[in-house]
Design a protein around this motif. Structure first.
Motif, short mmCIF file in Angstrom:
data_model
loop_
_atom_site.label_atom_id
_atom_site.label_comp_id
_atom_site.label_asym_id
_atom_site.label_seq_id
_atom_site.Cartn_x
_atom_site.Cartn_y
_atom_site.Cartn_z
N ALA A 1 0.84 -1.21 0.00
CA ALA A 1 0.00 0.00 0.00
C ALA A 1 0.87 1.26 0.00
O ALA A 1 0.56 2.24 -0.68
CB ALA A 1 -0.94 -0.01 1.21
N ARG A 2 1.95 1.21 0.75
CA ARG A 2 2.88 2.35 0.78
C ARG A 2 3.47 2.57 -0.61
O ARG A 2 3.61 3.70 -1.06
CB ARG A 2 3.98 2.11 1.80
CG ARG A 2 4.96 3.28 1.91
CD ARG A 2 6.07 3.07 2.93
NE ARG A 2 5.53 2.75 4.24
CZ ARG A 2 5.90 1.69 4.96
NH1 ARG A 2 6.81 0.86 4.50
NH2 ARG A 2 5.38 1.47 6.14
N THR A 3 3.81 1.49 -1.28
CA THR A 3 4.43 1.57 -2.59
C THR A 3 3.53 2.26 -3.61
O THR A 3 4.00 3.00 -4.47
CB THR A 3 4.80 0.15 -3.10
OG1 THR A 3 5.70 -0.44 -2.16
CG2 THR A 3 5.44 0.19 -4.46
N VAL A 4 2.23 2.02 -3.52
CA VAL A 4 1.29 2.61 -4.49
C VAL A 4 0.58 3.84 -3.93
O VAL A 4 -0.44 4.27 -4.44
CB VAL A 4 0.28 1.57 -5.03
CG1 VAL A 4 1.00 0.50 -5.82
CG2 VAL A 4 -0.55 0.98 -3.91
N ALA B 1 -2.46 2.78 6.81
CA ALA B 1 -2.79 3.06 8.21
C ALA B 1 -3.64 1.94 8.81
O ALA B 1 -3.42 1.53 9.96
CB ALA B 1 -3.52 4.39 8.32
N LEU B 2 -4.60 1.44 8.06
CA LEU B 2 -5.43 0.34 8.56
C LEU B 2 -4.58 -0.91 8.76
O LEU B 2 -4.72 -1.61 9.77
CB LEU B 2 -6.60 0.09 7.60
CG LEU B 2 -7.62 -0.96 7.97
CD1 LEU B 2 -8.11 -0.83 9.41
CD2 LEU B 2 -8.80 -0.91 7.00
N CYS B 3 -3.69 -1.17 7.83
CA CYS B 3 -2.77 -2.31 7.98
C CYS B 3 -1.88 -2.12 9.20
O CYS B 3 -1.60 -3.10 9.91
CB CYS B 3 -1.92 -2.49 6.73
SG CYS B 3 -2.81 -3.15 5.31
N PHE B 4 -1.44 -0.91 9.43
CA PHE B 4 -0.61 -0.64 10.60
C PHE B 4 -1.35 -1.01 11.89
O PHE B 4 -0.77 -1.63 12.78
CB PHE B 4 -0.18 0.84 10.62
CG PHE B 4 0.68 1.18 11.80
CD1 PHE B 4 2.03 0.88 11.80
CD2 PHE B 4 0.13 1.76 12.93
CE1 PHE B 4 2.83 1.17 12.90
CE2 PHE B 4 0.92 2.06 14.03
CZ PHE B 4 2.27 1.76 14.02
#
Length: 143
Positions: free
Chosen positions: A60-63, A70-73
């Motif tokens: 997600a960070r890459t794209v 943030a939700l993944c975090f």
């Protein structure tokens, strides 16, 4: 952003959608596995789910999808606490994590859906409940 970079990002996000669906499926399978895991399997399953969430966060960070990141975090924080045996999986946690995965799935499939998700109360309640788990208000493992 120039047109060439915009086209490149669009192509990357298409690849991301496929990859994200695979990660979310693996996370879901892992959660089901956690519900059924024997004590000796538990740590391994938690580790697997943690890795899937971590990989999705990086993708997600890459794209450039900060809401997905943030939700993944938040999810990653929960599974990291479980790895450290600071949190124990409970029915209440699952009742929050499963809908959060639905929100995550929607965001990954359609990054522009964030506005509609923010406007809906049920999704906001789920995200707030997830934050409470991350904040440590969930049951702590004892012993």
């Amino acid at each position: 952003m120039d047109k060439k970079m915009e086209e490149f990002l669009t192509k990357l996000r298409e690849i991301f959608r496929v990859e994200a669906a695979e990660h979310i499926e693996a996370i879901t399978v892992g959660l089901i596995g956690l519900e059924r895991a024997k004590d000796f399997e538990y740590a391994s399953v938690v580790e697997g789910v943690f890795r899937e969430v971590h990989s999705l966060k990086g993708a997600a960070r890459t794209v450039n999808l900060p809401e997905v990141e943030a939700l993944c975090f938040d999810l990653e924080s929960i599974f990291a606490a479980m790895k450290r045996e600071e949190l124990k999986l409970s029915a209440e946690m699952l009742d929050t994590i499963h809908p959060a995965l639905g929100i995550l799935s929607n965001l990954c499939a359609n990054p522009n859906a964030l506005g509609s998700i923010k406007a809906r109360g049920k999704e906001q309640e789920t995200l707030a409940a997830l934050k409470r788990i991350v904040g440590g208000t969930a049951d702590k493992r004892t012993g």
